[in-house]
Scaffold this active site. Structure first.
Site, PDB file in Angstrom:
ATOM      1  CG  HIS A 296      -0.206   0.000   2.525  1.00 33.08           C
ATOM      2  ND1 HIS A 296       0.363   1.134   3.077  1.00 33.08           N
ATOM      3  CD2 HIS A 296       0.053  -1.000   3.415  1.00 33.08           C
ATOM      4  CE1 HIS A 296       0.922   0.841   4.233  1.00 33.08           C
ATOM      5  NE2 HIS A 296       0.766  -0.443   4.466  1.00 33.08           N
TER       6      HIS A 296
ATOM      7  CB  SER B 230       1.125   6.003  -3.500  1.00 31.99           C
ATOM      8  OG  SER B 230       1.524   7.304  -3.168  1.00 31.99           O
TER       9      SER B 230
ATOM     10  CG  ASP C 155      -1.990  11.275  -8.803  1.00 30.13           C
ATOM     11  OD1 ASP C 155      -1.947  12.045  -7.834  1.00 30.13           O
ATOM     12  OD2 ASP C 155      -1.654  10.082  -8.732  1.00 30.13           O
TER      13      ASP C 155
ATOM     14  CG  HIS D 209      -2.573   9.562  -5.301  1.00 29.37           C
ATOM     15  ND1 HIS D 209      -1.431   9.361  -6.044  1.00 29.37           N
ATOM     16  CD2 HIS D 209      -2.313   9.042  -4.068  1.00 29.37           C
ATOM     17  CE1 HIS D 209      -0.509   8.757  -5.299  1.00 29.37           C
ATOM     18  NE2 HIS D 209      -1.033   8.543  -4.107  1.00 29.37           N
TER      19      HIS D 209
END
Length: 438
Positions: A167, A241, A386, A414
């Site tokens: 993540h 990310s 984004d 995003h």
């Protein structure tokens, strides 16, 4: 005559518009300077306040990165994995020699009888946040979706398919288990082992105080918690990310084992040498008042003690805030993204932000080179709207890895580059894995 008169009217109007634009720009610069000057002063006062409180509650002041002396010590000690953004952030009042409680960074922290690092008085002590300390478990929290027992044995015999999901910042394994996992096909569930990881310092994973949360720290914990105990000889990687940076470092270390790597909104700002970390900090959290999201990011990234104060108010008291939100929204349970925002400590978030997101500017290019030479299948996904990580970051990866597949999602930001299009994203994952496995 009418034409000349209209021309005379238009020329002052054009100059007037330019003058107003320049005046507004100068006014914003002045306001920005004043606001951040005030924040510099407040952060310096908070340095003193936290020093006093730490000394009262813990017997000594917690180390921080304030003061020139700390900067010289870190440079002299050769802290290669530490981002320069930690000790080169300027503060007007500290540069002037304003007194503070900046102390040398050292691991002289109180410990419990079991040898597990005790959390700060300003950190949350609820069962969810400190369960890793109570259990003495120094491995990451990992959610594993296993195939049936018969298929597991067959997969191990044939080096079956494994996928590790990482993540992003201020998130957890729920980012994947709540969105992508439910939309994968039965074929995947029957033939793949899925590992959704809570990264070090986030979610239900350990948040030790004697850790600098460097890129190597994160990679080593994934090795210790997933690769070694589950004996992964080969695996796919999917990351979002900040997790993309960790995924690239992990993939480069295991270039002979990684079958594919899918990067979603990777924060890679191109190759850089000296000062690269500061360039990244200014791009992802520049000292600007607008937009509000960027202002909030700048406060949390530039001001160590202001950030700790915010974490004390919200992270330490996250159960209270969650109860209030449930009452206001009339919901029995909150969205996982709201819960994840507070499931960290200031120490873990602060160091991960600087040492991974900013500090990795020095190593990502090398990781990409290793993966290109190894011929690892690489796919990059990015939303064209984004505002957190600009699309140019994915373009930069494409330049370094020309064979990488680049998929720009229209009207996606995003988060909703995945959220809201979970089925499409899950299908694209399966397509990539099937192509590599054939």
């Amino acid at each position: 005559m009418p034409c000349s008169r209209s021309l005379r009217i238009m020329v002052p109007a054009v100059f007037s518009g330019k003058w107003l634009g320049k005046s507004a720009g100068k006014l914003m610069s002045v306001v920005s300077f004043v606001v951040f000057l005030i924040l510099d002063f407040i952060d310096t006062l908070l340095c003193i306040m936290f020093g006093i409180l730490d000394d009262y509650f813990e017997g000594q002041a917690s180390p921080c990165y304030c003061g020139k002396r700390i900067r010289r010590e870190l440079i002299h000690d050769g802290e290669g994995e530490m981002s320069e953004t930690l000790y080169t952030r300027k503060n007007v009042f500290r540069e002037m020699g304003f007194p503070g409680f900046a102390t040398k960074r050292k691991d002289s922290i109180n410990r419990s009888g079991g040898g597990v690092v005790v959390n700060r008085w300003s950190d949350c002590g609820c069962e969810s946040c400190v369960s890793w300390m109570n259990n003495g478990d120094e491995k990451l929290h990992v959610i594993v979706r296993e195939p049936s027992k018969a298929i597991i044995e067959d997969c191990r015999a044939k080096a079956g398919e494994n996928v590790i999901f990482l993540h992003g910042f201020l998130s957890s394994s729920s980012f994947w288990t709540e969105t992508v996992f439910p939309n994968l096909s039965e074929t995947i569930y029957h033939n793949y082992r899925l590992f959704a990881v809570d990264l070090l310092g986030f979610g239900r994973s350990p948040k030790p105080r004697d850790c600098s949360y460097t890129l190597n720290n994160h990679v080593e914990m994934i090795e210790k918690s997933v690769i070694s105990p589950f004996q992964l000889d080969s695996f796919h990687l999917v990351a979002h990310s900040m997790g993309c940076i960790i995924a690239l470092a992990l993939a480069a270390k295991y270039s002979n084992s990684v079958k594919s790597i899918i990067l979603v909104a990777p924060p890679y700002f191109g190759s850089s040498k000296d000062g690269g970390s500061l360039i990244v900090l200014n791009k992802v959290a520049g000292r600007r008042l607008w937009p509000p999201f960027l202002f909030g990011s700048s406060v949390m990234s530039w001001y160590e003690h202001l950030g700790r104060c915010v974490c004390y108010l919200f992270c330490r008291n996250h159960r209270t805030w969650e109860k209030m939100l449930k009452l206001v929204t009339w919901k029995r349970d909150l969205h996982f993204m709201i819960r994840d925002l507070s499931r960290h400590t200031h120490h873990s978030a602060w160091h991960t932000m600087h040492n991974v997101i900013c500090g990795a500017a020095k190593v990502v290019e090398g990781c990409l080179t290793v993966l290109v030479e190894a011929g690892v299948k690489m796919c990059v996904v990015h939303g064209d709207r984004d505002q957190v990580v600009p699309v140019e970051c994915s373009d930069n990866i494409k330049m370094k890895a020309p064979e990488a597949e680049l998929n720009i999602i229209k009207n996606a930001g995003h988060g909703n580059v995945i959220h809201g299009r979970e089925k499409e994203f899950a299908a694209s994952l399966e397509h990539t894995w099937a192509g590599v496995s054939c």
